[in-house]
Design a protein around this motif. Sequence first.
Motif, PDB file in Angstrom:
ATOM      1  N   GLU A  45      17.106  -6.750 -38.547  1.00 24.29           N
ATOM      2  CA  GLU A  45      18.188  -7.697 -38.245  1.00 24.29           C
ATOM      3  C   GLU A  45      19.276  -7.014 -37.415  1.00 24.29           C
ATOM      4  OE1 GLU A  45      19.419 -10.692 -40.797  1.00 24.29           O
ATOM      5  OE2 GLU A  45      17.839 -10.383 -42.277  1.00 24.29           O
ATOM      6  N   TYR A  46      19.853  -7.806 -36.519  1.00 29.62           N
ATOM      7  CA  TYR A  46      20.806  -7.269 -35.551  1.00 29.62           C
ATOM      8  C   TYR A  46      21.937  -8.266 -35.323  1.00 29.62           C
ATOM      9  CZ  TYR A  46      16.783  -4.303 -34.461  1.00 29.62           C
ATOM     10  OH  TYR A  46      15.717  -3.450 -34.561  1.00 29.62           O
ATOM     11  N   LEU A  47      23.074  -7.749 -34.856  1.00 26.81           N
ATOM     12  CA  LEU A  47      24.141  -8.580 -34.313  1.00 26.81           C
ATOM     13  C   LEU A  47      24.286  -8.261 -32.831  1.00 26.81           C
ATOM     14  CD1 LEU A  47      26.984  -8.537 -37.014  1.00 26.81           C
ATOM     15  CD2 LEU A  47      25.179 -10.236 -36.663  1.00 26.81           C
ATOM     16  N   ALA A  48      24.389  -9.308 -32.021  1.00 28.57           N
ATOM     17  CA  ALA A  48      24.545  -9.158 -30.579  1.00 28.57           C
ATOM     18  C   ALA A  48      25.818  -9.859 -30.143  1.00 28.57           C
ATOM     19  CB  ALA A  48      23.339  -9.750 -29.848  1.00 28.57           C
ATOM     20  N   LEU A  49      26.510  -9.283 -29.160  1.00 33.03           N
ATOM     21  CA  LEU A  49      27.810  -9.800 -28.715  1.00 33.03           C
ATOM     22  C   LEU A  49      27.768 -10.166 -27.244  1.00 33.03           C
ATOM     23  CD1 LEU A  49      30.887 -10.246 -29.209  1.00 33.03           C
ATOM     24  CD2 LEU A  49      31.203  -7.848 -28.535  1.00 33.03           C
ATOM     25  N   ALA A  50      28.205 -11.384 -26.927  1.00 32.72           N
ATOM     26  CA  ALA A  50      28.378 -11.811 -25.548  1.00 32.72           C
ATOM     27  C   ALA A  50      29.816 -11.534 -25.102  1.00 32.72           C
ATOM     28  CB  ALA A  50      28.056 -13.298 -25.404  1.00 32.72           C
ATOM     29  N   TYR A  56      25.913 -13.187 -32.214  1.00 32.46           N
ATOM     30  CA  TYR A  56      24.636 -13.784 -32.615  1.00 32.46           C
ATOM     31  C   TYR A  56      23.963 -12.886 -33.652  1.00 32.46           C
ATOM     32  CZ  TYR A  56      25.205 -16.531 -28.347  1.00 32.46           C
ATOM     33  OH  TYR A  56      25.693 -17.370 -27.371  1.00 32.46           O
ATOM     34  N   ARG A  57      23.540 -13.483 -34.766  1.00 32.77           N
ATOM     35  CA  ARG A  57      22.740 -12.743 -35.734  1.00 32.77           C
ATOM     36  C   ARG A  57      21.269 -12.984 -35.416  1.00 32.77           C
ATOM     37  NH1 ARG A  57      22.752 -13.164 -42.398  1.00 32.77           N
ATOM     38  NH2 ARG A  57      21.215 -11.495 -42.737  1.00 32.77           N
ATOM     39  N   LEU A  58      20.510 -11.898 -35.272  1.00 35.00           N
ATOM     40  CA  LEU A  58      19.117 -11.972 -34.873  1.00 35.00           C
ATOM     41  C   LEU A  58      18.216 -11.398 -35.949  1.00 35.00           C
ATOM     42  CD1 LEU A  58      19.492 -10.494 -31.264  1.00 35.00           C
ATOM     43  CD2 LEU A  58      19.565 -12.913 -31.910  1.00 35.00           C
ATOM     44  N   LYS A  59      17.028 -11.965 -36.077  1.00 35.57           N
ATOM     45  CA  LYS A  59      15.973 -11.394 -36.912  1.00 35.57           C
ATOM     46  C   LYS A  59      14.759 -11.180 -36.023  1.00 35.57           C
ATOM     47  CE  LYS A  59      13.411 -11.917 -41.246  1.00 35.57           C
ATOM     48  NZ  LYS A  59      13.876 -10.620 -41.759  1.00 35.57           N
ATOM     49  N   VAL A  60      14.357  -9.919 -35.908  1.00 34.01           N
ATOM     50  CA  VAL A  60      13.235  -9.582 -35.043  1.00 34.01           C
ATOM     51  C   VAL A  60      11.970  -9.468 -35.880  1.00 34.01           C
ATOM     52  CG1 VAL A  60      12.267  -7.874 -33.461  1.00 34.01           C
ATOM     53  CG2 VAL A  60      14.723  -8.398 -33.398  1.00 34.01           C
TER      54      VAL A  60
END
Length: 242
Positions: A45-50, A56-60
């Motif tokens: 799981e990751y957090l990405a920033l624009a 955005y919270r992501l699950k890969v």
Amino acid sequence: METAGQSAARGPHREGSDDVSPIVWDGPEPVDLEAIEAIPGMPGEYLALASRGIVYRLKVTGSTAQVVDYTPLPGIGEGDDFESFALVAQDGELAALWADRGAGAARPATLNASRLSFAPWGQPQFGAVTRRSYVAAHPTGEGTRHISDISVTDSGRIIVSSAEDAGDDGPFDSAVSDAGRVTVSATGRVRVRLAAIPTVLGTFPRYKIEAVECLPGSSDTLLGTDDENLGGYVRTMPFCGA
């Protein structure tokens, strides 16, 4: 990383070799994605920033990065442009650090820090925000972005990159500095202490560093450049020791 429905990439780093494999972004489209951080204690799981401040919270899973949820950063100000994001785990608590990049002498960077938690449905939630002004010791030109990225060492040192951007053809200039320290208490209190004068760990003429990452359990610092029409580079430097 590209936007929704398109291919992104991930690359595990190891001594002497790097592999890159495609990942498909599945969910709402980010605009101008600038930073991505693994969530401590949540494998895959990751957090990405624009750049405009949407997280955005992501699950890969396999070759897909699915958007679990997204939210704006707290207290976004007029003209804020975000390029940096870091997560810290201490004493069983999480904190997030991010910064408006700033612009030359007229606009220092603003470093923000907050306790981080997650709602039951997955949305990132931020606590009270601590804000600190930051001016790079190098470079110092009018095109300086005082904070182009942030990383935090295992001991809580705040490592930042700063970059001067004169346009798509340069010239560029960059530095990596020790900016101070962050601590997170067992009650979730986040404290940031910035150095009166940042310690410059290295300067990089002709390059625009926009990514800095302390590799877990190592003194190695992964640096990435975006040199516009001149290409981009990745290298390691030993900046993240205790």
